[in-house]
Design a protein around this motif. Structure first.
Motif, PDB file in Angstrom:
ATOM      1  N   SER A  47       0.947  -1.295   0.660  1.00  0.00           N
ATOM      2  CA  SER A  47      -0.007  -0.343  -0.352  1.00  0.00           C
ATOM      3  C   SER A  47       0.715   1.277  -0.047  1.00  0.00           C
ATOM      4  O   SER A  47       1.675   1.117   0.148  1.00  0.00           O
ATOM      5  N   ALA A  48       0.169   2.624  -0.291  1.00  0.00           N
ATOM      6  CA  ALA A  48       0.680   3.574  -0.146  1.00  0.00           C
ATOM      7  C   ALA A  48       1.963   3.664   1.664  1.00  0.00           C
ATOM      8  O   ALA A  48       2.425   4.209   0.719  1.00  0.00           O
ATOM      9  N   ILE A  49       0.911   3.571   2.068  1.00  0.00           N
ATOM     10  CA  ILE A  49       1.373   3.781   3.512  1.00  0.00           C
ATOM     11  C   ILE A  49       2.814   2.860   3.729  1.00  0.00           C
ATOM     12  O   ILE A  49       3.533   3.456   4.526  1.00  0.00           O
ATOM     13  N   MET A  52       5.425   4.783   2.164  1.00  0.00           N
ATOM     14  CA  MET A  52       5.292   5.924   2.694  1.00  0.00           C
ATOM     15  C   MET A  52       6.821   5.878   4.528  1.00  0.00           C
ATOM     16  O   MET A  52       6.911   6.769   5.066  1.00  0.00           O
ATOM     17  N   ARG A  53       5.878   4.918   4.783  1.00  0.00           N
ATOM     18  CA  ARG A  53       6.725   4.557   6.627  1.00  0.00           C
ATOM     19  C   ARG A  53       7.824   4.523   6.087  1.00  0.00           C
ATOM     20  O   ARG A  53       8.657   4.636   7.346  1.00  0.00           O
ATOM     21  N   LEU A  55       9.974   5.872   3.875  1.00  0.00           N
ATOM     22  CA  LEU A  55      10.670   7.619   3.781  1.00  0.00           C
ATOM     23  C   LEU A  55      10.711   7.367   5.387  1.00  0.00           C
ATOM     24  O   LEU A  55      11.600   8.620   6.211  1.00  0.00           O
ATOM     25  N   GLU A  56       9.441   7.697   6.269  1.00  0.00           N
ATOM     26  CA  GLU A  56       9.339   8.727   7.330  1.00  0.00           C
ATOM     27  C   GLU A  56      10.614   8.264   8.205  1.00  0.00           C
ATOM     28  O   GLU A  56      10.562   8.473   8.982  1.00  0.00           O
ATOM     29  N   LEU A  91       2.645  12.410  -4.094  1.00  0.00           N
ATOM     30  CA  LEU A  91       2.458  13.052  -2.643  1.00  0.00           C
ATOM     31  C   LEU A  91       3.352  13.598  -2.130  1.00  0.00           C
ATOM     32  O   LEU A  91       3.827  15.162  -1.359  1.00  0.00           O
ATOM     33  N   LEU A  92       4.763  13.007  -2.681  1.00  0.00           N
ATOM     34  CA  LEU A  92       6.210  13.388  -2.393  1.00  0.00           C
ATOM     35  C   LEU A  92       6.788  14.405  -3.371  1.00  0.00           C
ATOM     36  O   LEU A  92       6.917  15.768  -1.936  1.00  0.00           O
ATOM     37  N   GLU A  94       4.663  16.979  -3.363  1.00  0.00           N
ATOM     38  CA  GLU A  94       3.698  18.059  -3.060  1.00  0.00           C
ATOM     39  C   GLU A  94       4.289  18.457  -2.086  1.00  0.00           C
ATOM     40  O   GLU A  94       3.878  19.043  -1.222  1.00  0.00           O
ATOM     41  N   ILE A  95       4.883  17.785  -1.161  1.00  0.00           N
ATOM     42  CA  ILE A  95       5.912  18.117  -0.126  1.00  0.00           C
ATOM     43  C   ILE A  95       7.540  19.108   0.275  1.00  0.00           C
ATOM     44  O   ILE A  95       8.252  18.720   1.268  1.00  0.00           O
ATOM     45  N   GLY A  96       7.843  18.423  -1.468  1.00  0.00           N
ATOM     46  CA  GLY A  96       8.645  19.089  -1.195  1.00  0.00           C
ATOM     47  C   GLY A  96       9.903  18.140  -1.464  1.00  0.00           C
ATOM     48  O   GLY A  96      11.581  18.478  -1.467  1.00  0.00           O
ATOM     49  N   MET A  97       9.634  16.864  -1.427  1.00  0.00           N
ATOM     50  CA  MET A  97      11.282  16.454  -1.587  1.00  0.00           C
ATOM     51  C   MET A  97      11.413  15.700  -2.818  1.00  0.00           C
ATOM     52  O   MET A  97      12.675  14.594  -2.433  1.00  0.00           O
ATOM     53  N   PRO A 133      15.215  13.919   3.159  1.00  0.00           N
ATOM     54  CA  PRO A 133      15.984  15.388   4.066  1.00  0.00           C
ATOM     55  C   PRO A 133      15.365  14.848   5.231  1.00  0.00           C
ATOM     56  O   PRO A 133      15.758  15.723   6.370  1.00  0.00           O
ATOM     57  N   VAL A 134      14.625  14.225   5.928  1.00  0.00           N
ATOM     58  CA  VAL A 134      14.838  13.892   7.690  1.00  0.00           C
ATOM     59  C   VAL A 134      14.790  13.189   8.220  1.00  0.00           C
ATOM     60  O   VAL A 134      15.313  12.886   9.783  1.00  0.00           O
TER      61      VAL A 134
END
Lengths: 149, 222
Positions: A47-49, A52-53, A55-56, A91-92, A94-97, A133-134
């Motif tokens: 899934s997309a999440i 995302m997780r 990367l997070e 999405l990434l 959109e948040i500038g990544m 960058p995070v």
């Protein structure tokens, strides 16, 4: 300064990419140790999440590897996975990544050479992009937590 | 269902700029079905917002919660135990849900994370189209089950207009002419004669023109 070694998370379909990684090993083809493989029953299970997780939590790049188009064991899981990867890339962005840290690849179980090549290319692409960058904030938070305990 | 779309992340980030902690609240009803504000979308938005903040060297503490319905006070009450976990509430429900949370928690800023769009139906997976404008005086029984208020660009009661061409509306070749659909449907039902009936001007007082509306059911009201 120590050279940046990216962490790459690769979600690999059991029916193709995971076997292709195995095949690469049998063929004595090296692929970067940066690649951390997570075996999934189908790329459509990702899934997309999940991306995302990853990367997070500090992955520098995420790859979703599924079967060649038309070859999905579950009919169209790879097509669904590709759409989710596009969603995460937007999405990434959109948040500038930037979208480049996430990629979808397709291959068959017999393509050990392709697996070694695409993971190598992706690792080098992420190395050129630099760390996620995070990560710096994550490390700062971990240091603060350690200091307070 | 009520359909919605997530707001651009930049707008959401501006709304929550002063906050270090947010309570991100989804809704299990319409916005879950139209994939705008259910549990999955809450998780995705939470992750995106946290990464956007970390990228700037700041952190954002997000508490994720998805209520059964945000438009009912009984369910909104469930937020009581977690409302203090955020400097503000970021709601992924439709406008009704956002307002219900704001009404219950008067001291807490509540921000919308989605744009509420329309009452619609799913045409196929991932595609929703407007079907009802809630005019308060349903005409579907006269128009073969196709709404001229929601689906005709001019809301004509006696259509089609001159802008109907090959079954499409002049505003956009992708938009069906509602009156062509109505005619086709009446024909299929053998009710062509109904098309000849001239509809009188509609009384719009039952719609938004009469001001904000309420329904009071004496048998149920407490």
């Amino acid at each position: 300064m120590k050279e940046f070694e990216p962490i790459i998370v690769a979600f690999c379909c059991h029916y193709c990419a995971y076997t292709a990684a195995d095949m690469a090993g049998s063929m004595r083809l090296a692929y970067p140790p940066n690649v951390k493989i997570i075996k999934v029953p189908c790329s459509g299970k990702v899934s997309a999440i999940h991306v995302m997780r990853a990367l997070e939590k500090g992955a520098d790049g995420v790859m979703v590897a599924g079967c060649l188009e038309g070859d999905c064991h579950f009919k169209d899981g790879n097509v669904k996975a590709a759409k989710r990867v596009s969603q995460v890339r937007r999405l990434l962005d959109e948040i500038g990544m930037g979208p480049e840290r996430v990629e979808m690849v397709t291959l068959s179980a017999g393509m050990g050479e392709r697996f070694a090549r695409v993971t190598g290319e992706f690792t080098e692409k992420i190395r050129a992009l630099g760390p996620n960058p995070v990560k710096e904030t994550l490390a700062g938070r971990a240091r603060a937590a350690a200091a307070s305990s | 269902m009520i359909t919605a779309e997530r707001k651009p992340l930049e707008e959401i980030l501006t709304l929550i700029e002063p906050c270090d902690r947010i309570l991100l609240v989804g809704c299990n009803e319409c916005v879950t079905v139209c994939a705008a504000g259910g549990r999955k979308e809450v998780a995705l938005l939470s992750s995106a917002l946290q990464m956007a903040r970390m990228k700037e060297g700041r952190t954002l503490d997000v508490t994720e919660l998805t209520l059964e319905r945000q438009c009912d006070p009984e369910y909104v009450e469930e937020l009581v135990t977690s409302i203090d976990r955020g400097d503000a509430v970021l709601s992924m429900a439709c406008g009704c849900g956002v307002q219900e949370v704001a009404r219950r928690f008067k001291e807490k800023p509540v921000f919308p994370a989605v744009n509420t769009k329309f009452m619609g139906a799913s045409e196929r997976q991932g595609v929703w189209a407007e079907r009802c404008q809630g005019c308060g005086d349903c005409l579907l029984g006269l128009t073969g089950g196709i709404c001229p208020i929601a689906r005709c660009s001019k809301r004509l009661l006696n259509g089609p207009c001159g802008g109907s061409s090959s079954g499409k509306c002049e505003i956009n070749p992708d938009v069906d002419c509602a009156w062509q659909l109505i005619w086709d449907r009446l024909k299929a039902l053998g009710l062509e004669s109904r098309y000849e009936d001239i509809a009188p001007p509609k009384d719009w007082r039952t719609s938004r023109d009469g001001g904000p509306r309420r329904i009071i059911r004496e048998d149920l009201a407490s």
